[in-house]
Design a protein around this motif. Sequence first.
Motif, PDB file in Angstrom:
ATOM      1  N   ARG A  72       0.862  -1.175   0.000  1.00 12.95           N
ATOM      2  CA  ARG A  72       0.000   0.000   0.000  1.00 12.95           C
ATOM      3  C   ARG A  72       0.898   1.225   0.000  1.00 12.95           C
ATOM      4  O   ARG A  72       2.087   1.119   0.317  1.00 12.95           O
ATOM      5  CB  ARG A  72      -0.935   0.017   1.206  1.00 12.95           C
ATOM      6  N   ASN A  82       3.675   7.168  17.071  1.00 12.66           N
ATOM      7  CA  ASN A  82       5.117   7.026  16.887  1.00 12.66           C
ATOM      8  C   ASN A  82       5.720   8.361  16.463  1.00 12.66           C
ATOM      9  O   ASN A  82       5.011   9.342  16.253  1.00 12.66           O
ATOM     10  CB  ASN A  82       5.406   5.943  15.842  1.00 12.66           C
ATOM     11  N   VAL A  83       7.038   8.345  16.336  1.00 14.80           N
ATOM     12  CA  VAL A  83       7.758   9.592  16.067  1.00 14.80           C
ATOM     13  C   VAL A  83       7.407  10.126  14.672  1.00 14.80           C
ATOM     14  O   VAL A  83       7.464  11.325  14.429  1.00 14.80           O
ATOM     15  CB  VAL A  83       9.275   9.363  16.226  1.00 14.80           C
ATOM     16  N   HIS A  84       7.008   9.226  13.779  1.00 11.01           N
ATOM     17  CA  HIS A  84       6.691   9.635  12.417  1.00 11.01           C
ATOM     18  C   HIS A  84       5.407  10.478  12.394  1.00 11.01           C
ATOM     19  O   HIS A  84       5.358  11.536  11.779  1.00 11.01           O
ATOM     20  CB  HIS A  84       6.552   8.395  11.532  1.00 11.01           C
ATOM     21  N   ALA A 116      13.292  11.259  21.366  1.00  9.79           N
ATOM     22  CA  ALA A 116      13.009  10.631  20.075  1.00  9.79           C
ATOM     23  C   ALA A 116      14.265  10.218  19.318  1.00  9.79           C
ATOM     24  O   ALA A 116      14.183   9.464  18.358  1.00  9.79           O
ATOM     25  CB  ALA A 116      12.186  11.580  19.209  1.00  9.79           C
ATOM     26  N   ASP A 150      13.092   2.862  21.583  1.00 11.98           N
ATOM     27  CA  ASP A 150      12.961   2.787  20.120  1.00 11.98           C
ATOM     28  C   ASP A 150      11.564   2.335  19.695  1.00 11.98           C
ATOM     29  O   ASP A 150      11.267   2.251  18.516  1.00 11.98           O
ATOM     30  CB  ASP A 150      14.053   1.920  19.492  1.00 11.98           C
ATOM     31  N   ALA A 197       9.159   4.089  19.959  1.00 12.99           N
ATOM     32  CA  ALA A 197       8.602   5.295  19.320  1.00 12.99           C
ATOM     33  C   ALA A 197       8.929   5.336  17.831  1.00 12.99           C
ATOM     34  O   ALA A 197       8.340   6.104  17.095  1.00 12.99           O
ATOM     35  CB  ALA A 197       9.136   6.546  20.004  1.00 12.99           C
ATOM     36  N   TRP A 198       9.889   4.531  17.420  1.00 12.78           N
ATOM     37  CA  TRP A 198      10.285   4.530  16.004  1.00 12.78           C
ATOM     38  C   TRP A 198       9.441   3.586  15.168  1.00 12.78           C
ATOM     39  O   TRP A 198       9.564   3.553  13.952  1.00 12.78           O
ATOM     40  CB  TRP A 198      11.751   4.103  15.882  1.00 12.78           C
ATOM     41  N   LEU A 199       8.615   2.756  15.828  1.00 15.34           N
ATOM     42  CA  LEU A 199       7.840   1.724  15.132  1.00 15.34           C
ATOM     43  C   LEU A 199       6.987   2.379  14.054  1.00 15.34           C
ATOM     44  O   LEU A 199       6.104   3.162  14.344  1.00 15.34           O
ATOM     45  CB  LEU A 199       6.971   0.992  16.149  1.00 15.34           C
ATOM     46  N   SER A 200       7.243   2.014  12.803  1.00 20.16           N
ATOM     47  CA  SER A 200       6.561   2.714  11.713  1.00 20.16           C
ATOM     48  C   SER A 200       5.185   2.139  11.447  1.00 20.16           C
ATOM     49  O   SER A 200       4.360   2.765  10.806  1.00 20.16           O
ATOM     50  CB  SER A 200       7.400   2.632  10.446  1.00 20.16           C
ATOM     51  N   GLY A 201       4.921   0.909  11.909  1.00 15.79           N
ATOM     52  CA  GLY A 201       3.613   0.301  11.695  1.00 15.79           C
ATOM     53  C   GLY A 201       3.587  -1.013  12.438  1.00 15.79           C
ATOM     54  O   GLY A 201       4.637  -1.557  12.782  1.00 15.79           O
ATOM     55  N   CYS A 247      13.590  -4.568  18.646  1.00 14.23           N
ATOM     56  CA  CYS A 247      13.875  -4.192  17.261  1.00 14.23           C
ATOM     57  C   CYS A 247      15.142  -4.874  16.756  1.00 14.23           C
ATOM     58  O   CYS A 247      15.279  -5.209  15.587  1.00 14.23           O
ATOM     59  CB  CYS A 247      14.028  -2.676  17.147  1.00 14.23           C
ATOM     60  N   THR A 279       7.425  -7.774   3.209  1.00 16.47           N
ATOM     61  CA  THR A 279       7.466  -6.432   3.782  1.00 16.47           C
ATOM     62  C   THR A 279       6.777  -6.450   5.144  1.00 16.47           C
ATOM     63  O   THR A 279       5.616  -6.821   5.227  1.00 16.47           O
ATOM     64  CB  THR A 279       6.762  -5.447   2.858  1.00 16.47           C
ATOM     65  N   HIS A 335       5.826  -4.546   9.041  1.00  9.87           N
ATOM     66  CA  HIS A 335       5.238  -3.295   9.539  1.00  9.87           C
ATOM     67  C   HIS A 335       4.079  -2.845   8.660  1.00  9.87           C
ATOM     68  O   HIS A 335       3.899  -1.663   8.397  1.00  9.87           O
ATOM     69  CB  HIS A 335       6.287  -2.181   9.629  1.00  9.87           C
ATOM     70  N   GLU A 336       3.328  -3.821   8.157  1.00 12.72           N
ATOM     71  CA  GLU A 336       2.193  -3.473   7.300  1.00 12.72           C
ATOM     72  C   GLU A 336       0.915  -4.109   7.802  1.00 12.72           C
ATOM     73  O   GLU A 336       0.046  -4.453   7.028  1.00 12.72           O
ATOM     74  CB  GLU A 336       2.471  -3.918   5.856  1.00 12.72           C
ATOM     75  N   GLY A 337       0.822  -4.347   9.111  1.00 13.53           N
ATOM     76  CA  GLY A 337      -0.413  -4.908   9.648  1.00 13.53           C
ATOM     77  C   GLY A 337      -0.279  -6.375  10.004  1.00 13.53           C
ATOM     78  O   GLY A 337       0.788  -6.967   9.847  1.00 13.53           O
TER      79      GLY A 337
END
Lengths: 288, 591
Positions: free
Chosen positions: A56, A124-126, B150, B187, B189-193, B206, B268, B270-272
């Motif tokens: 996505r 999150n930080v993003h 952060a 870290d 807080a860095w989790l993108s998804g 991580c 991939t 961190h996409e659910g």
Amino acid sequence: MNAPYPARRAAARGRRVRPVVHEGFLAHRRHLWAWVALGLSAGAALLYAFDDPWPRPNGGTALGYLFGTAGALLILWLAALGIRKRRFTDGPWSLKAWVSAHVWLGLALVVLATLHSGFQFGLNVHTLAYALMMLVVLSGIWGVVLYRRLPRRLSDNRAGISERAMAAELADSDRALDAAARPLPDRVAALVEAAIASPAVGRSLAERLAGRVAGCGTARALDALPPGDPALAPLRALLEARQALLVRVRRNAQLKSWLQVWLLVHVPMSVALLVALAAHIVSVFFYW
Amino acid sequence: MAARFRLQQVSQRLSGGEIVRTRDLGPGPVTVGRATDCDVAVPDLAVALRQLSLAALPDGTVLLRRLSEAPLLLDGQPAESGRLPLDRPRVLGLGRFRLTIERPADSSAEVHLRLETDAAERASAEKLTPPVRGRRAASWGLGLALFLAALAAPVAGFLARPLPPAAETEAALAAEPHYRQATLRADRAWLSGGLSDAHAPLVSDCKACHQAAFESVTDAACRRCHISAHDHADPSRLLAAMAAPPPLLAAARAAAGLPPGRCTACHTEHEGPVLRSNPATAGCAGCHADLDARLPDTALRNAADWRRDHPQFRPLVVAGFAGGTPRLVRVSLDARPEDRNGLVFSHAQHLSRTNAVARMAGRLPGYGRALGCADCHRPESGGGFRPIEMERDCGACHSLAIAVADGRIVDLPHGEPRRVVATLLALAPAAHPRPAVAGAARRVPGSPPPSAGLAPSAAARAAAPFHDGGLCRDCHGVSGESAPGRLDFAIAPVHLTDRFYARSLFPHDRHEDMRCASCHAAEMSVDAGDLLLPAIAICRDCHGNARWAARNPGAEASGACTACHWFHPDRRAPGFAELEKSVRGAQGRRS
């Protein structure tokens, strides 16, 4: 021939000269930067609409990197206004042109950053960087609105008097009251002294924004002095004149404070955004 | 004699510097106050009209007398009336003025009073509009806090943590997982998804995957847990098969540490909750569209797209027998191959609803109706069928019971002609073998054998099943004796193929809503050699067909490569052993 101004010089050479009409920073060069920002946003939206990445859309696709890089560079340039504004110049890259671009491109940044996110948000930080960016932009819009409305009210309130003149008037009032109260009984002198000593505008920012002063000495003196006493009539007249002057002074301070207070959000949030942006970029590549 | 008072009045010059005016006040006492008739007039409303008086005493001290209740400061302290010794200068605070009382060093006959103010002119323009302050402080505070929370804390946490321990086997891994369940880490807080469900326990670690800073997740990191993940093919051949990306992109990827063929190119994270692999056929077509161009010796045909460019199916069919061993060849269905499996069989006859077969099945317990596919092809779990077994799947009708001896039914041993002959020769003459006459009625198991006319000889009885119209010939080809009377009959070899396809496993269980006949035209087949496999066009009627999908909402018939093929083959995959051998061989060569 001694003609110091370009317009006059051009007129002297017989050229047609555009009449000088004030053009605000929003409409600068017939909304040039509004059109640039609109084009940028529409282009980005089109690219996004025709991109079909797997699984996505997000910041990690080719288009995501493109939007992210463009957005980060744009943020750095927008933040550079803080440096640029300290040098006032004119011409095609005048400060006005710069501010115009700052406002319109700042709005385009919202589109760019949202598409970069692919509408994915989280704790999150993003998303923090995104939220800070939105705060900065919203406070910026607030600032633009204030700058569109308040300067007229400010000059209406001043009624042609400069701040320096107002200060001089207030100093005159101080001296007149001082002189008038000097031979009067100590109780009256103390009231007048308190009126002179009490601050013309609020000490705290909240007071100044509200246009009030807690425990205004002048108001207290007027309340405390018996109105009917003929011996005090000249003093009352002085205090009432001072009261009228203070209303204008406080309104002036109030408007000027509003013109600056949005920056109390805009600037610290911008700095926070720059740090969060750095954390966002570093974290993404640190944990690639 | 008392001293004299001398007043010095100091005022500030606008341009800086001060002006001092000196006045002799006489021996005193002197009055100090706001009133202009005081000896020392202090122009400040905070001072009383008459505030105090000072008198010089003969002993050299000064007597201070307060004349008003207004507050008075002496050397910064509240002052009362009394004597002031002048051993040092004394300072009286009068509003914004200071009155210093001192005795000059050179004269004991004078007391100096010095009146001065340092209060600047108030109400400057700046005071009327104080600037809004705090932008800088707030910026520094926020920026610093964010930097620590952060950026600095996650990096420090990463550097301080050791790599997770490695496990030798998957069993050891299950007993003691690599990842370390932990409390909140910076870290996070860095989790993108969100992580996929399978990897969810790794969320607080991580470093389990991101093992080095600024390095994309490596295959080695994946293999710390996925110890027995299977390669798609021999890795060197896999790399050779890949179409090279544009040089600039290849260089960029190499510089970024993203080698081709890495796990994360498809998987991939961190996409659910569902970890999906990239289904884009481009991923497969990248190699397989023109595989023969880069791997000239490949046995695989090119396939770029399931609907538009996929070779016709090439099942493994029996071309004949060499000795008793079947000769298997892959032939495209377009060539209308025959599967010479060695049987004599008509699907049409067995599936008829009206003929003798149907009537016989209708009378048999356990059948009760005309035969269906599943009466012989018995499904097993996992989507396949159990191999045909004569006794179980054919024997109900094609009974091998030949006689009753000592109250027991004697069965001919299936698949063993020599023992068939021996069994028949050993039968007592009283027993009645089945008449070897074509068209004789078939017996229901358990019913007594019909009586024959003349009892044939023992040898003729033993040879009867192998002759035309005999029991064996119902289903098999039989070769005759090498010489008359030797009874060395041989049955033509049979090979029933279990898996026709070498690269794909057809999941029958996922198609159970369909009728068998919609793919297999068995009702029309009268020859055992008919290959009843559907061609690719039949599959395409549904799979990857948008119109079919529109007509059948909720049903799924994917056109993705992985609907039929494996990328990482496991034991279920056809050809797995062969592949594993080749990959192992390649790994052996490398090491």
